[in-house]
Design a protein around this motif. Structure first.
Motif, PDB file in Angstrom:
ATOM      1  N   GLY A   7       0.815  -1.195   0.000  1.00 16.01           N
ATOM      2  CA  GLY A   7       0.000   0.000   0.000  1.00 16.01           C
ATOM      3  C   GLY A   7       0.854   1.253   0.000  1.00 16.01           C
ATOM      4  O   GLY A   7       2.061   1.224  -0.211  1.00 16.01           O
ATOM      5  N   ALA A   8       0.206   2.406   0.268  1.00 11.80           N
ATOM      6  CA  ALA A   8       0.886   3.692   0.235  1.00 11.80           C
ATOM      7  C   ALA A   8       1.934   3.771   1.343  1.00 11.80           C
ATOM      8  O   ALA A   8       1.732   3.253   2.436  1.00 11.80           O
ATOM      9  CB  ALA A   8      -0.136   4.825   0.404  1.00 11.80           C
ATOM     10  N   PRO A   9       3.061   4.432   1.065  1.00 14.07           N
ATOM     11  CA  PRO A   9       4.096   4.545   2.086  1.00 14.07           C
ATOM     12  C   PRO A   9       3.591   5.260   3.336  1.00 14.07           C
ATOM     13  O   PRO A   9       2.850   6.240   3.252  1.00 14.07           O
ATOM     14  CB  PRO A   9       5.178   5.373   1.389  1.00 14.07           C
ATOM     15  N   ARG A  10       3.990   4.783   4.479  1.00 15.04           N
ATOM     16  CA  ARG A  10       3.658   5.424   5.741  1.00 15.04           C
ATOM     17  C   ARG A  10       4.820   6.261   6.247  1.00 15.04           C
ATOM     18  O   ARG A  10       4.647   7.147   7.047  1.00 15.04           O
ATOM     19  CB  ARG A  10       3.272   4.369   6.783  1.00 15.04           C
ATOM     20  N   ALA A  11       6.032   5.940   5.822  1.00 19.18           N
ATOM     21  CA  ALA A  11       7.207   6.678   6.256  1.00 19.18           C
ATOM     22  C   ALA A  11       7.984   7.164   5.038  1.00 19.18           C
ATOM     23  O   ALA A  11       8.090   6.462   4.033  1.00 19.18           O
ATOM     24  CB  ALA A  11       8.103   5.805   7.130  1.00 19.18           C
ATOM     25  N   LEU A  12       8.535   8.360   5.154  1.00 23.06           N
ATOM     26  CA  LEU A  12       9.367   8.954   4.109  1.00 23.06           C
ATOM     27  C   LEU A  12      10.666   9.398   4.761  1.00 23.06           C
ATOM     28  O   LEU A  12      10.653  10.173   5.725  1.00 23.06           O
ATOM     29  CB  LEU A  12       8.662  10.142   3.466  1.00 23.06           C
ATOM     30  N   VAL A  13      11.787   8.897   4.249  1.00 23.78           N
ATOM     31  CA  VAL A  13      13.100   9.211   4.793  1.00 23.78           C
ATOM     32  C   VAL A  13      13.869  10.026   3.752  1.00 23.78           C
ATOM     33  O   VAL A  13      14.009   9.601   2.602  1.00 23.78           O
ATOM     34  CB  VAL A  13      13.880   7.935   5.150  1.00 23.78           C
ATOM     35  N   PHE A  14      14.368  11.191   4.167  1.00 20.30           N
ATOM     36  CA  PHE A  14      15.189  12.036   3.300  1.00 20.30           C
ATOM     37  C   PHE A  14      16.652  11.886   3.677  1.00 20.30           C
ATOM     38  O   PHE A  14      17.010  11.951   4.861  1.00 20.30           O
ATOM     39  CB  PHE A  14      14.821  13.518   3.469  1.00 20.30           C
ATOM     40  N   GLY A  15      17.516  11.706   2.672  1.00 17.81           N
ATOM     41  CA  GLY A  15      18.934  11.712   2.960  1.00 17.81           C
ATOM     42  C   GLY A  15      19.740  10.851   2.019  1.00 17.81           C
ATOM     43  O   GLY A  15      19.224  10.256   1.067  1.00 17.81           O
ATOM     44  N   GLU A  16      21.027  10.752   2.319  1.00 18.02           N
ATOM     45  CA  GLU A  16      21.970  10.127   1.404  1.00 18.02           C
ATOM     46  C   GLU A  16      21.861   8.606   1.380  1.00 18.02           C
ATOM     47  O   GLU A  16      21.591   7.960   2.395  1.00 18.02           O
ATOM     48  CB  GLU A  16      23.412  10.523   1.757  1.00 18.02           C
ATOM     49  N   ALA A  17      22.055   8.058   0.188  1.00 20.07           N
ATOM     50  CA  ALA A  17      22.285   6.634  -0.022  1.00 20.07           C
ATOM     51  C   ALA A  17      23.673   6.520  -0.645  1.00 20.07           C
ATOM     52  O   ALA A  17      23.977   7.189  -1.630  1.00 20.07           O
ATOM     53  CB  ALA A  17      21.231   6.038  -0.939  1.00 20.07           C
ATOM     54  N   LEU A  18      24.510   5.682  -0.067  1.00 18.97           N
ATOM     55  CA  LEU A  18      25.877   5.560  -0.551  1.00 18.97           C
ATOM     56  C   LEU A  18      26.372   4.147  -0.307  1.00 18.97           C
ATOM     57  O   LEU A  18      25.628   3.293   0.176  1.00 18.97           O
ATOM     58  CB  LEU A  18      26.790   6.587   0.149  1.00 18.97           C
ATOM     59  N   VAL A  19      27.600   3.901  -0.685  1.00 24.43           N
ATOM     60  CA  VAL A  19      28.219   2.627  -0.336  1.00 24.43           C
ATOM     61  C   VAL A  19      29.320   2.889   0.680  1.00 24.43           C
ATOM     62  O   VAL A  19      30.076   3.865   0.569  1.00 24.43           O
ATOM     63  CB  VAL A  19      28.790   1.880  -1.563  1.00 24.43           C
ATOM     64  N   ASP A  20      29.376   2.047   1.718  1.00 26.62           N
ATOM     65  CA  ASP A  20      30.499   2.022   2.650  1.00 26.62           C
ATOM     66  C   ASP A  20      31.543   1.077   2.076  1.00 26.62           C
ATOM     67  O   ASP A  20      31.253  -0.102   1.840  1.00 26.62           O
ATOM     68  CB  ASP A  20      30.060   1.509   4.018  1.00 26.62           C
ATOM     69  N   VAL A  21      32.745   1.583   1.840  1.00 23.35           N
ATOM     70  CA  VAL A  21      33.821   0.765   1.297  1.00 23.35           C
ATOM     71  C   VAL A  21      34.736   0.364   2.447  1.00 23.35           C
ATOM     72  O   VAL A  21      35.431   1.203   3.033  1.00 23.35           O
ATOM     73  CB  VAL A  21      34.606   1.510   0.209  1.00 23.35           C
ATOM     74  N   ILE A  22      34.693  -0.929   2.812  1.00 27.38           N
ATOM     75  CA  ILE A  22      35.444  -1.454   3.943  1.00 27.38           C
ATOM     76  C   ILE A  22      36.422  -2.507   3.416  1.00 27.38           C
ATOM     77  O   ILE A  22      36.003  -3.505   2.832  1.00 27.38           O
ATOM     78  CB  ILE A  22      34.510  -2.078   4.996  1.00 27.38           C
ATOM     79  N   ASP A  23      37.711  -2.239   3.586  1.00 31.13           N
ATOM     80  CA  ASP A  23      38.746  -3.160   3.098  1.00 31.13           C
ATOM     81  C   ASP A  23      38.543  -3.482   1.625  1.00 31.13           C
ATOM     82  O   ASP A  23      38.708  -4.630   1.189  1.00 31.13           O
ATOM     83  CB  ASP A  23      38.746  -4.451   3.920  1.00 31.13           C
ATOM     84  N   GLY A  24      38.157  -2.461   0.846  1.00 33.17           N
ATOM     85  CA  GLY A  24      38.005  -2.614  -0.589  1.00 33.17           C
ATOM     86  C   GLY A  24      36.690  -3.196  -1.049  1.00 33.17           C
ATOM     87  O   GLY A  24      36.438  -3.290  -2.251  1.00 33.17           O
ATOM     88  N   THR A  25      35.818  -3.580  -0.120  1.00 32.65           N
ATOM     89  CA  THR A  25      34.515  -4.150  -0.468  1.00 32.65           C
ATOM     90  C   THR A  25      33.416  -3.133  -0.173  1.00 32.65           C
ATOM     91  O   THR A  25      33.401  -2.518   0.898  1.00 32.65           O
ATOM     92  CB  THR A  25      34.246  -5.443   0.329  1.00 32.65           C
ATOM     93  N   ALA A  26      32.501  -2.946  -1.133  1.00 30.02           N
ATOM     94  CA  ALA A  26      31.437  -1.957  -0.990  1.00 30.02           C
ATOM     95  C   ALA A  26      30.174  -2.584  -0.411  1.00 30.02           C
ATOM     96  O   ALA A  26      29.747  -3.657  -0.852  1.00 30.02           O
ATOM     97  CB  ALA A  26      31.123  -1.327  -2.349  1.00 30.02           C
ATOM     98  N   PHE A  27      29.592  -1.885   0.582  1.00 27.22           N
ATOM     99  CA  PHE A  27      28.334  -2.298   1.187  1.00 27.22           C
ATOM    100  C   PHE A  27      27.365  -1.123   1.141  1.00 27.22           C
ATOM    101  O   PHE A  27      27.757   0.007   1.444  1.00 27.22           O
ATOM    102  CB  PHE A  27      28.538  -2.708   2.652  1.00 27.22           C
ATOM    103  N   PRO A  28      26.103  -1.337   0.768  1.00 30.92           N
ATOM    104  CA  PRO A  28      25.140  -0.239   0.777  1.00 30.92           C
ATOM    105  C   PRO A  28      25.023   0.363   2.174  1.00 30.92           C
ATOM    106  O   PRO A  28      25.028  -0.359   3.182  1.00 30.92           O
ATOM    107  CB  PRO A  28      23.833  -0.916   0.362  1.00 30.92           C
ATOM    108  N   GLY A  29      24.971   1.694   2.233  1.00 27.24           N
ATOM    109  CA  GLY A  29      24.920   2.354   3.529  1.00 27.24           C
ATOM    110  C   GLY A  29      24.446   3.791   3.418  1.00 27.24           C
ATOM    111  O   GLY A  29      23.769   4.185   2.477  1.00 27.24           O
TER     112      GLY A  29
END
Length: 313
Positions: A7-29
């Motif tokens: 259904g329709a969203p109940r929550a709206l979050v504003f802000g950055e989406a990026l990747v965390d690069v840890i020891d050369g491996t990227a993780f969504p963050g």
């Protein structure tokens, strides 16, 4: 949590989406992305208002959001996806270096019951103007904010403090870490910082303190909850899991109506929400990366590793 993500969203979050690069491996963050994922995994239908590219890192973010049923705008062709290069100290604490696109899309607020923001997207131009417009909207909906201070990119202390306090004054819920509190208000004790947030206009102010648990202030009362007992792998995303679970608990119980009406919340309701949030943070800290728990885990089906430190709050 009882909420369905259909259904329709109940929550709206504003802000950055990026990747965390840890020891050369990227993780969504990114703190806002983590909160959006955490909300959705706890059954709150959620949209993330963010911007990322159609590169390999952007595809990774899109897949991550889809896997947790978070709604989002299409990736921007040709844009470079933001990233944070993460190093961990001997205790598992994370340090960050950022390459950031801070633009955010304006997103309709119709049908939204909660608007949340935090971290870089809330205070860096041009996205900060989009966030401010959403928080200035007079609609009857909950607003929450986590400053999630990043000193390397928030170099002007006075200007950042002004922006933080402006958003806090327009928020029903403000949550920050003890490190955020020390950066914003050097030398002040946490009770004074909580009192400042309430004086600005927040109905519920919370400070997390790692293994020492969390404390909260609301109206003329306070509450606290111990940290959950887990073997810490790293702390990446633990604060965001706390924030998401706190918001989910608010939406799922009587706190939402109390906070919207401006009525003092019942202390036992606040304590229950804090305990729920602390458990979510503990699960995240017990495994690598920003990996918020699902409802089934908070129900006890998968609850981390054996305890290695005591709660002290």
């Amino acid at each position: 949590m009882k909420h369905a993500t259909t259904g329709a969203p109940r929550a709206l979050v504003f802000g950055e989406a990026l990747v965390d690069v840890i020891d050369g491996t990227a993780f969504p963050g990114g703190s806002p992305l983590n909160v959006a994922v955490g909300l959705s995994r706890l059954g709150v239908a959620t949209t993330l208002a963010t911007r990322f590219g159609d590169d390999a890192h952007g595809a990774q973010i899109a897949d991550h959001l889809r896997a947790s049923d978070v709604s989002f705008a299409e990736p921007v062709p040709g844009a470079e996806t933001s990233r944070a290069e993460v190093t961990l100290d001997a205790t598992g604490q994370a340090q960050y270096r950022f390459v950031l696109d801070s633009e955010l899309p304006a997103t309709p607020l119709d049908g939204i019951g909660l608007v949340h923001t935090g971290s870089l997207g809330a205070v860096l131009t041009p996205g900060a103007a989009t966030v401010a417009a959403a928080f200035d909207d007079p609609g009857s909906r909950l607003r929450s904010y986590d400053p999630n201070i990043r000193p390397d990119l928030m170099k002007d202390h006075g200007a950042t403090l002004d922006q933080v306090e402006r958003l806090a004054a327009r928020s029903h819920i403000v949550k920050m870490s003890d490190e955020d509190a020390e950066w914003l208000y050097p030398g002040q004790d946490l009770d004074a910082v909580l009192a400042r947030m309430v004086a600005l206009g927040a109905s519920l102010a919370v400070v997390t303190r790692g293994a020492a648990g969390c404390i909260a202030r609301f109206a003329d009362s306070g509450a606290a909850a111990p940290a959950d007992r887990v073997a810490v792998v790293d702390t990446v995303g633990a604060g965001d899991s706390f924030m998401a679970a706190l918001l989910a608990a608010v939406l799922d119980g009587p706190l939402a109506a109390s906070l919207l009406a401006g009525d003092p919340p019942a202390p036992h309701d606040v304590e229950h929400a804090l305990q729920f949030a602390a458990r979510a943070a503990g699960i995240t800290a017990s495994r690598a990366g920003a990996n918020p728990p699902w409802t089934r885990e908070l129900a006890g089906e998968a609850h981390g590793e054996p305890a290695t430190f005591p709660a002290t709050s």
